[in-house]
Design a protein around this motif. Sequence first.
Motif, short mmCIF file in Angstrom:
data_model
loop_
_atom_site.label_atom_id
_atom_site.label_comp_id
_atom_site.label_asym_id
_atom_site.label_seq_id
_atom_site.Cartn_x
_atom_site.Cartn_y
_atom_site.Cartn_z
N GLY A 81 0.59 -1.34 -0.01
CA GLY A 81 -0.21 0.06 0.04
C GLY A 81 0.91 1.47 0.13
N LEU A 82 2.04 1.07 -0.17
CA LEU A 82 2.85 2.12 -0.34
C LEU A 82 3.31 2.88 -1.76
CD1 LEU A 82 5.45 1.54 2.51
CD2 LEU A 82 3.62 3.12 2.75
N ARG A 83 2.33 3.70 -2.22
CA ARG A 83 2.65 3.91 -3.86
C ARG A 83 2.03 5.21 -4.01
NH1 ARG A 83 -2.47 2.71 -6.88
NH2 ARG A 83 -4.14 2.04 -5.60
N MET A 84 2.23 6.08 -5.10
CA MET A 84 1.97 7.46 -5.04
C MET A 84 0.56 7.60 -6.02
SD MET A 84 4.45 8.92 -3.70
CE MET A 84 3.56 10.59 -4.39
N ASP A 85 0.19 6.68 -6.96
CA ASP A 85 -0.95 6.83 -7.85
C ASP A 85 -2.12 6.87 -6.73
OD1 ASP A 85 -2.42 7.00 -9.74
OD2 ASP A 85 -2.39 4.68 -10.34
N THR A 170 -8.82 0.42 -2.04
CA THR A 170 -7.97 1.52 -2.49
C THR A 170 -6.68 1.02 -2.86
OG1 THR A 170 -7.17 2.40 -0.21
CG2 THR A 170 -9.34 3.00 -1.12
N GLY A 171 -6.08 0.08 -2.28
CA GLY A 171 -4.74 -0.42 -2.37
C GLY A 171 -3.87 0.51 -2.01
N HIS A 172 -4.18 1.32 -0.64
CA HIS A 172 -3.33 2.25 -0.16
C HIS A 172 -3.36 2.23 1.46
CE1 HIS A 172 -1.84 5.31 -3.21
NE2 HIS A 172 -3.00 5.24 -3.66
N VAL A 173 -2.24 2.03 2.07
CA VAL A 173 -2.14 1.79 3.50
C VAL A 173 -2.41 2.98 4.33
CG1 VAL A 173 0.25 2.57 4.02
CG2 VAL A 173 -0.67 0.74 5.27
N PRO A 220 -19.08 4.11 -3.21
CA PRO A 220 -18.79 5.22 -4.01
C PRO A 220 -17.34 6.21 -3.62
CG PRO A 220 -21.04 5.36 -3.44
CD PRO A 220 -20.43 4.25 -2.65
N LEU A 221 -16.99 6.05 -2.46
CA LEU A 221 -15.87 6.96 -1.95
C LEU A 221 -14.56 5.97 -1.92
CD1 LEU A 221 -16.73 9.31 0.95
CD2 LEU A 221 -16.53 9.65 -1.38
N THR A 222 -14.80 4.83 -1.94
CA THR A 222 -13.87 3.85 -1.95
C THR A 222 -13.60 3.06 -3.54
OG1 THR A 222 -15.06 1.96 -1.51
CG2 THR A 222 -13.94 3.03 0.24
N ASP A 223 -14.27 3.81 -4.57
CA ASP A 223 -14.12 3.22 -5.97
C ASP A 223 -12.80 3.14 -6.51
OD1 ASP A 223 -14.59 3.62 -8.99
OD2 ASP A 223 -16.46 2.97 -8.33
N GLN A 224 -12.57 2.39 -7.39
CA GLN A 224 -11.14 2.25 -7.91
C GLN A 224 -10.73 3.59 -8.83
OE1 GLN A 224 -10.21 -1.32 -9.82
NE2 GLN A 224 -8.27 -0.46 -10.66
N TYR A 225 -12.06 4.04 -9.24
CA TYR A 225 -11.56 5.36 -9.97
C TYR A 225 -10.85 6.50 -9.59
CZ TYR A 225 -12.99 9.79 -12.37
OH TYR A 225 -12.91 11.08 -12.94
N PHE A 226 -10.87 6.60 -8.07
CA PHE A 226 -10.12 7.61 -7.43
C PHE A 226 -8.44 7.34 -7.26
CE2 PHE A 226 -14.54 8.22 -5.82
CZ PHE A 226 -14.90 9.35 -6.36
N TYR A 227 -8.54 5.89 -7.16
CA TYR A 227 -7.14 5.56 -6.76
C TYR A 227 -6.27 4.62 -7.72
CZ TYR A 227 -10.22 5.94 -2.66
OH TYR A 227 -11.03 6.44 -1.69
N ILE A 230 -5.23 -0.86 -9.04
CA ILE A 230 -4.69 -1.41 -7.64
C ILE A 230 -3.73 -2.79 -7.63
CG2 ILE A 230 -5.52 -2.47 -5.65
CD1 ILE A 230 -8.12 -0.86 -5.79
N PRO A 231 -2.61 -2.51 -6.91
CA PRO A 231 -1.61 -3.70 -7.17
C PRO A 231 -2.35 -5.26 -6.72
CG PRO A 231 -0.52 -1.92 -6.47
CD PRO A 231 -1.92 -1.60 -6.49
N ILE A 232 -2.61 -6.19 -7.25
CA ILE A 232 -3.33 -7.38 -6.85
C ILE A 232 -2.31 -8.56 -6.77
CG2 ILE A 232 -5.07 -9.13 -7.21
CD1 ILE A 232 -6.50 -6.85 -8.76
#
Length: 243
Positions: A81-85, A170-173, A220-227, A230-232
């Motif tokens: 979850g350590l990424r800039m995108d 989100t794929g973010h920590v 809606p607020l956790t939709d992949q569109y915003f993030y 996502i690394p899987i």
Amino acid sequence: MQVENTHPRCFLGLLSCLFLAGLYVGSLYVWRSSSPRDHPSVIKRRCASVLLVSAVSPAVVKTWMHWADVKVDVSVWELMGLRMDGLVAASILPLLLTIVFYLGPLVHSAMDNPKGFTGEMQCALAHFHHVIEERRLGKESMSVILLVAGMQFLYTTVFGAFTAFIFIRTGHVVGPVLCHSFCNSQGLPDISSALQHPQSSALLFLYLLGGLLFLVLLFPLTDQYFYGPIPICSLAPLPASVC
């Protein structure tokens, strides 16, 4: 194509997660001290333990990926979850979602606390491993300690599921970290106090409104569109169509 059995790898992944959790909690108790956990010296030692475990965690994940033969096209940092995108959105939207849930308690706090919201920032949640310390200091009877710890364990289990959901979506920590910090500052919503408040009707409406808005905005607020992508890391076998 012969489908590889994924059960051993899943089991190894589960053991790795349990090992990290045990390592984290265990590191808090390697220091012998008669002082309570909120004593400055104890806090400093525990911070050192947590930093050390956090530094070791990527190596544990990397080792698990090697043993389980998991190959991905991203770095272990991105998987953790350590990424800039999408970092800005990940820092704001999950926290906003959590604040919405606490709409009633926040207004309740502002109405009753002369210091407003900041007065509530002194509260923190306990976990089951705190039973050891409470019992050692003899603050309460064992039955009371277990009852309180049980309620807190139930709350933190639900909260853990929520933060895991945030991380997966989100794929973010950063989102789980900020939500964890905020929830620790607020504790459990004090509905019983709201029922006895002079403005109980308005407060209960805000408690309910916050909960409903949370459910409406959860996806809606956790939709992949915003993030972004996502690394899987999947242990499932590839579909036959790609062979």
